[in-house]
Design a protein around this motif. Structure first.
Motif, PDB file in Angstrom:
ATOM      1  N   ALA A  55       0.823  -1.208   0.000  1.00  0.00           N
ATOM      2  CA  ALA A  55       0.000   0.000   0.000  1.00  0.00           C
ATOM      3  C   ALA A  55       0.855   1.256   0.000  1.00  0.00           C
ATOM      4  O   ALA A  55       1.888   1.325   0.657  1.00  0.00           O
ATOM      5  N   GLN A  56       0.415   2.236  -0.742  1.00  0.00           N
ATOM      6  CA  GLN A  56       1.053   3.547  -0.771  1.00  0.00           C
ATOM      7  C   GLN A  56       0.373   4.422   0.277  1.00  0.00           C
ATOM      8  O   GLN A  56      -0.808   4.715   0.166  1.00  0.00           O
ATOM      9  N   ALA A  57       1.107   4.816   1.290  1.00  0.00           N
ATOM     10  CA  ALA A  57       0.518   5.510   2.426  1.00  0.00           C
ATOM     11  C   ALA A  57       0.381   7.015   2.217  1.00  0.00           C
ATOM     12  O   ALA A  57      -0.617   7.601   2.587  1.00  0.00           O
ATOM     13  N   ALA A  58       1.350   7.637   1.636  1.00  0.00           N
ATOM     14  CA  ALA A  58       1.380   9.096   1.609  1.00  0.00           C
ATOM     15  C   ALA A  58       0.938   9.662   0.262  1.00  0.00           C
ATOM     16  O   ALA A  58       1.590  10.526  -0.304  1.00  0.00           O
ATOM     17  N   SER A  87     -10.089  -1.253  11.080  1.00  0.00           N
ATOM     18  CA  SER A  87     -10.516   0.125  10.819  1.00  0.00           C
ATOM     19  C   SER A  87      -9.582   1.170  11.431  1.00  0.00           C
ATOM     20  O   SER A  87      -9.677   2.346  11.094  1.00  0.00           O
ATOM     21  N   LYS A  88      -8.684   0.750  12.304  1.00  0.00           N
ATOM     22  CA  LYS A  88      -7.712   1.691  12.868  1.00  0.00           C
ATOM     23  C   LYS A  88      -6.550   1.918  11.904  1.00  0.00           C
ATOM     24  O   LYS A  88      -5.848   2.913  12.003  1.00  0.00           O
ATOM     25  N   VAL A  89      -6.381   0.983  10.977  1.00  0.00           N
ATOM     26  CA  VAL A  89      -5.255   1.036  10.048  1.00  0.00           C
ATOM     27  C   VAL A  89      -5.681   1.483   8.651  1.00  0.00           C
ATOM     28  O   VAL A  89      -5.017   2.290   8.019  1.00  0.00           O
ATOM     29  N   LEU A  90      -6.806   0.942   8.178  1.00  0.00           N
ATOM     30  CA  LEU A  90      -7.304   1.278   6.846  1.00  0.00           C
ATOM     31  C   LEU A  90      -8.514   2.187   6.968  1.00  0.00           C
ATOM     32  O   LEU A  90      -9.396   1.933   7.793  1.00  0.00           O
ATOM     33  N   ASN A 155       2.491  -1.692   9.992  1.00  0.00           N
ATOM     34  CA  ASN A 155       2.815  -3.111   9.891  1.00  0.00           C
ATOM     35  C   ASN A 155       1.810  -3.764   8.949  1.00  0.00           C
ATOM     36  O   ASN A 155       0.826  -3.152   8.558  1.00  0.00           O
ATOM     37  N   GLU A 156       2.058  -5.023   8.657  1.00  0.00           N
ATOM     38  CA  GLU A 156       1.115  -5.749   7.810  1.00  0.00           C
ATOM     39  C   GLU A 156      -0.260  -5.824   8.457  1.00  0.00           C
ATOM     40  O   GLU A 156      -0.379  -5.895   9.683  1.00  0.00           O
ATOM     41  N   SER A 182      -8.130 -14.220   1.581  1.00  0.00           N
ATOM     42  CA  SER A 182      -7.757 -12.972   2.231  1.00  0.00           C
ATOM     43  C   SER A 182      -6.584 -12.356   1.482  1.00  0.00           C
ATOM     44  O   SER A 182      -5.975 -12.983   0.630  1.00  0.00           O
ATOM     45  N   ILE A 183      -6.279 -11.131   1.845  1.00  0.00           N
ATOM     46  CA  ILE A 183      -5.124 -10.446   1.266  1.00  0.00           C
ATOM     47  C   ILE A 183      -4.328  -9.786   2.389  1.00  0.00           C
ATOM     48  O   ILE A 183      -4.912  -9.263   3.345  1.00  0.00           O
ATOM     49  N   ILE A 184      -3.009  -9.848   2.289  1.00  0.00           N
ATOM     50  CA  ILE A 184      -2.113  -9.196   3.235  1.00  0.00           C
ATOM     51  C   ILE A 184      -1.717  -7.845   2.647  1.00  0.00           C
ATOM     52  O   ILE A 184      -1.207  -7.775   1.521  1.00  0.00           O
ATOM     53  N   ILE A 185      -1.948  -6.803   3.402  1.00  0.00           N
ATOM     54  CA  ILE A 185      -1.593  -5.441   2.999  1.00  0.00           C
ATOM     55  C   ILE A 185      -0.322  -5.045   3.778  1.00  0.00           C
ATOM     56  O   ILE A 185      -0.319  -5.081   5.006  1.00  0.00           O
ATOM     57  N   SER A 186       0.710  -4.658   3.045  1.00  0.00           N
ATOM     58  CA  SER A 186       1.973  -4.254   3.665  1.00  0.00           C
ATOM     59  C   SER A 186       2.242  -2.784   3.388  1.00  0.00           C
ATOM     60  O   SER A 186       1.863  -2.271   2.319  1.00  0.00           O
TER      61      SER A 186
END
Length: 189
Positions: A55-58, A87-90, A155-156, A182-186
């Motif tokens: 994932a691109q965060a910024a 929901s705290k991360v995404l 984190n993932e 499922s999918i792992i988001i890093s």
């Protein structure tokens, strides 16, 4: 006295006929359930376009990944996907319905039954089905695109397709869904 006897006899006939109707089983009481329902093969899968995603965060552009269905050789009429995430991360998580190059073909061939996101609890509920004039379809393709922001991702994390997801076919009540992935988001480095 004759009038009372006629009324009493009529009342007794009505009571007896109602009790006979209650004891009889309705004809074709099981006709609305297909005879072959117990023999339905669970061949369909729901998955993301990949098992992992960086994932691109910024960025101001949201992260996106296609949600795919694979029905093998079984034609289907629709799919319901239930997704959970942290929901705290995404944030800003939603499913975008497909464009014209989807599993169901053009937008005239399908409609979205519901598309709801509970951002607080990290849940997405989405259902898509063939249009009344369309034929059931089989194969593999996109049924929507998951969109999200990941500014808080350090984190993932995992996005999970829940067991209550289902794949439907006309004339059956049982889901054809065999598996959901499922999918792992890093986070990007």
């Amino acid at each position: 006295l004759g009038f009372v006897l006629v009324i009493a006899t009529l009342g007794l006939v009505i009571i007896v006929s109602k009790s006979v109707q209650k004891s009889e089983k309705p004809k074709n009481s099981e006709s609305s359930i297909p005879q072959n329902q117990s023999q339905i093969a669970k061949t369909a899968s729901l998955m993301f376009a990949s098992k992992t995603y960086v994932a691109q965060a910024a960025t101001s552009i949201p992260n996106t990944i296609d949600i795919l269905i694979d029905t093998q050789q079984t034609p289907i009429s629709g799919a319901q996907i239930e997704i959970s995430y942290d929901s705290k991360v995404l944030t800003d998580v939603k499913i975008i319905p497909p464009n014209n190059n989807s599993f169901f073909g053009t937008q005239e061939n399908y409609f979205v039954l519901f598309n709801e996101t509970d951002q607080q609890n990290g849940r997405v509920s989405y259902a898509i089905a063939i249009a009344p004039s369309a034929q059931e379809i089989k194969g593999r393709g996109s049924i929507g695109t998951l969109s999200f922001n990941s500014a808080n991702l350090e984190n993932e994390t995992q996005i999970t397709i829940l067991d209550k997801s289902m794949v439907s076919r006309i004339g059956t009540q049982e889901s054809l869904l065999n598996a959901g992935a499922s999918i792992i988001i890093s986070p990007s480095q």
